[in-house]
Design an enzyme around this catalytic site. Sequence first.
Site, short mmCIF file in Angstrom:
data_model
loop_
_atom_site.label_atom_id
_atom_site.label_comp_id
_atom_site.label_asym_id
_atom_site.label_seq_id
_atom_site.Cartn_x
_atom_site.Cartn_y
_atom_site.Cartn_z
N CYS A 1 -27.69 96.04 46.22
CA CYS A 1 -28.04 95.78 44.82
C CYS A 1 -29.19 94.79 44.67
O CYS A 1 -29.89 94.82 43.66
CB CYS A 1 -26.82 95.29 44.06
SG CYS A 1 -26.05 93.86 44.81
N ASN B 1 -21.20 100.28 49.30
CA ASN B 1 -22.23 99.74 50.20
C ASN B 1 -21.82 98.49 50.98
O ASN B 1 -22.38 98.25 52.05
CB ASN B 1 -23.54 99.51 49.43
CG ASN B 1 -23.39 98.54 48.29
OD1 ASN B 1 -22.39 98.57 47.57
ND2 ASN B 1 -24.34 97.69 48.10
N GLY C 1 -20.61 98.25 40.84
CA GLY C 1 -21.05 99.64 41.02
C GLY C 1 -22.29 99.90 40.19
O GLY C 1 -23.02 98.96 39.81
N GLY C 2 -22.52 101.16 39.87
CA GLY C 2 -23.76 101.54 39.18
C GLY C 2 -23.71 101.29 37.67
O GLY C 2 -22.63 101.19 37.07
N THR D 1 -21.75 104.07 35.57
CA THR D 1 -20.28 103.96 35.64
C THR D 1 -19.83 102.70 34.90
O THR D 1 -18.84 102.73 34.16
CB THR D 1 -19.81 103.87 37.11
OG1 THR D 1 -20.56 104.76 37.92
CG2 THR D 1 -18.34 104.17 37.25
N GLY D 2 -20.56 101.61 35.09
CA GLY D 2 -20.19 100.34 34.44
C GLY D 2 -20.22 100.46 32.92
O GLY D 2 -19.34 99.97 32.22
N GLU E 1 -20.75 93.81 37.85
CA GLU E 1 -21.79 93.56 38.86
C GLU E 1 -22.47 94.88 39.11
O GLU E 1 -21.95 95.74 39.84
CB GLU E 1 -21.14 93.03 40.15
CG GLU E 1 -20.39 91.72 39.99
CD GLU E 1 -21.32 90.55 39.73
OE1 GLU E 1 -22.47 90.58 40.19
OE2 GLU E 1 -20.88 89.61 39.05
P1 NAD Z 1 -20.54 104.00 41.49
O1 NAD Z 1 -20.79 103.40 40.15
O2 NAD Z 1 -20.80 105.43 41.69
O3 NAD Z 1 -19.01 103.76 41.94
C1 NAD Z 1 -18.44 102.48 41.97
C2 NAD Z 1 -16.94 102.61 41.89
O4 NAD Z 1 -16.58 103.14 40.61
C3 NAD Z 1 -16.33 103.54 42.92
O5 NAD Z 1 -15.10 103.00 43.38
C4 NAD Z 1 -16.06 104.80 42.11
O6 NAD Z 1 -15.03 105.61 42.64
C5 NAD Z 1 -15.65 104.18 40.79
N1 NAD Z 1 -15.71 105.08 39.63
C6 NAD Z 1 -16.50 106.16 39.44
N2 NAD Z 1 -16.25 106.72 38.25
C7 NAD Z 1 -15.30 105.97 37.66
C8 NAD Z 1 -14.62 106.03 36.42
N3 NAD Z 1 -14.89 106.98 35.52
N4 NAD Z 1 -13.69 105.09 36.15
C9 NAD Z 1 -13.42 104.12 37.02
N5 NAD Z 1 -14.02 104.02 38.22
C10 NAD Z 1 -14.96 104.92 38.53
O7 NAD Z 1 -21.38 103.10 42.53
P2 NAD Z 1 -21.59 103.32 44.10
O8 NAD Z 1 -22.49 104.49 44.30
O9 NAD Z 1 -20.30 103.27 44.83
O10 NAD Z 1 -22.37 101.96 44.45
C11 NAD Z 1 -23.72 101.79 44.24
C12 NAD Z 1 -24.02 100.98 43.00
O11 NAD Z 1 -23.34 99.73 43.04
C13 NAD Z 1 -25.49 100.62 42.92
O12 NAD Z 1 -25.95 100.78 41.60
C14 NAD Z 1 -25.52 99.16 43.32
O13 NAD Z 1 -26.64 98.43 42.88
C15 NAD Z 1 -24.25 98.67 42.74
N6 NAD Z 1 -23.83 97.42 43.38
C16 NAD Z 1 -23.89 96.25 42.68
C17 NAD Z 1 -23.55 95.05 43.30
C18 NAD Z 1 -23.58 93.74 42.57
O14 NAD Z 1 -22.91 92.81 43.01
N7 NAD Z 1 -24.32 93.62 41.49
C19 NAD Z 1 -23.15 95.05 44.63
C20 NAD Z 1 -23.11 96.27 45.31
C21 NAD Z 1 -23.44 97.45 44.68
#
Ligand code: NAD
Length: 477
Positions: free
Chosen positions: A286, A156, A232-233, A236-237, A252
């Site tokens: 986020c 995003n 990320g989400g 995944t986190g 994050e």
């Molecule tokens: P996502 O969790 O789907 O993916 C994030 C990253 O993780 C991508 O690069 C993806 O390829 C990677 N990934 C996926 N599976 C993995 C695995 N098994 N091992 C290692 N890496 C893996 O998230 P998204 O859809 O790209 O982003 C949206 C999410 O990010 C939302 O939940 C949003 O709130 C969050 N976000 C948080 C912040 C913050 O600072 N708190 C900022 C921006 C977005």
Amino acid sequence: MMTTVDNKKMFIGGEWIEKESTIEVHDPQDNEVIATVPRANETDMLKAINVAKDGAETAAKMPVHERMEILHRAADFVKHYKHLYAITIASEGSKTITEAQGEVDRCIETLRISAEETRRIHGETIPFDQMPGHENRIGYFYRFPIGVVGAITPFNDPLNLVAHKIGPAIASGNSIVVKPATLTPLSALLLAEAFEAAGLPDKVLSVVTGKGSEIGDALVTHPAVRMISFTGGLETGTDIAHKAGLKKLSMELGSNSPTIVLKDADIKEAVDSCVSGSYGAVGQNCIGVQRIFIERPVYDEFMEQFANLSKQYTTGDKKLAATKMGPLISEQEAIRVEGTVAEAVANGATLLTGGKRQGAYYEATVLADVPRHARIVKEEIFGPVVMLFPVDSLDEAIEKANDVEYGLQAGIFTRDTKLAFQAIQSLNVGGVMVNDSSDYRIDGMPFGGVKGSGLGREGVSSSIQEMTEPKVVQFKL
Ligand code: NAD
């Protein structure tokens, strides 16, 4: 926008690498293929980590003034090619060109703050004589780099969130391997070009393009990677946290941020701020406003103004400066948002405006009367959908605001400082914005959440703390 398909290479320790196997990058507006990037495999990722081990030694030896110069030169490069960076963000992602320009400005700011914070990585002297029998000792601690940082970023904010990892890593003398979002890798590769042009020594930075499911584990579980900095989400986190083992984690994650509007607030100011906070980046943000709790005496006034302004927040062509809102990152995501809203309406919610989808586009949508235990109240929507709830008191607003798994940021509109402080103390989040919506951030402030919103803090100086360790030094005289 881009018209020809560009076959991009990935950046491993100073070398641009191509591969036969590639991943297509689409413009979500029309699904046109705008570029391909290498589809890295586990061997590529292991190579990047091995290179980064040498890079960490080089980075740690780099004097502070050199790190600062490199970061400033990278910022200059991004500034010089601002248009290219903005068009790349607006082509591969959801953002309009105006939003993309804002992200480029923030990236420049993040790199400049990183340069400035480099000279402020301080330690402290330690009064060893606090302990009887230790009078003849002096000493201190200083902060040393953690080594190899593994960074994983979302779609995003495809440029600035990558800068928030590379900038502090270089400032603190680490090497870094970045795995950018699969859907939006081009901005991260362009940022690697800025660091190459800025004279960053080889091996300090790699940007490895590929799928998280194919190359994520190699990065996350490798013992030489001393920290995973993930944005990320939640799902995944959580998966990464289980796999990572004994290493530092900065997480994050997402949220479904609340904003509270009390009856003494400036309603117009609150409406304007909540509208931009809800629909910026098509709500894929986020800290985007998802739940608004409004004191009953001003509920109708707020609802009417908010719904009216939401109707004017129309979608359009991302490349036009006048367009307010682009498409979601994919049609699949727009279908998911559409389904979540339909489920809420089926459960009794009232659709005040919006609710229609066309391809990856979804209208700015406002819901009222959403049952408290509906899925949409508890989960992160990550789309342009807002829920309005009347409340009888600040206590009720706080109780409902806290009644979710997330806790990133919250906003409150009031002129009463006592009530503002009550909210500050009681909201279970990483940041409370008074007279701004939850969607307020500058790049130099600590940023992060509690509960399901994450662990640790970003914001450049906070990231530098996370990416360094204290070493204690003691002299017996
Ligand atoms: P996502 O969790 O789907 O993916 C994030 C990253 O993780 C991508 O690069 C993806 O390829 C990677 N990934 C996926 N599976 C993995 C695995 N098994 N091992 C290692 N890496 C893996 O998230 P998204 O859809 O790209 O982003 C949206 C999410 O990010 C939302 O939940 C949003 O709130 C969050 N976000 C948080 C912040 C913050 O600072 N708190 C900022 C921006 C977005």
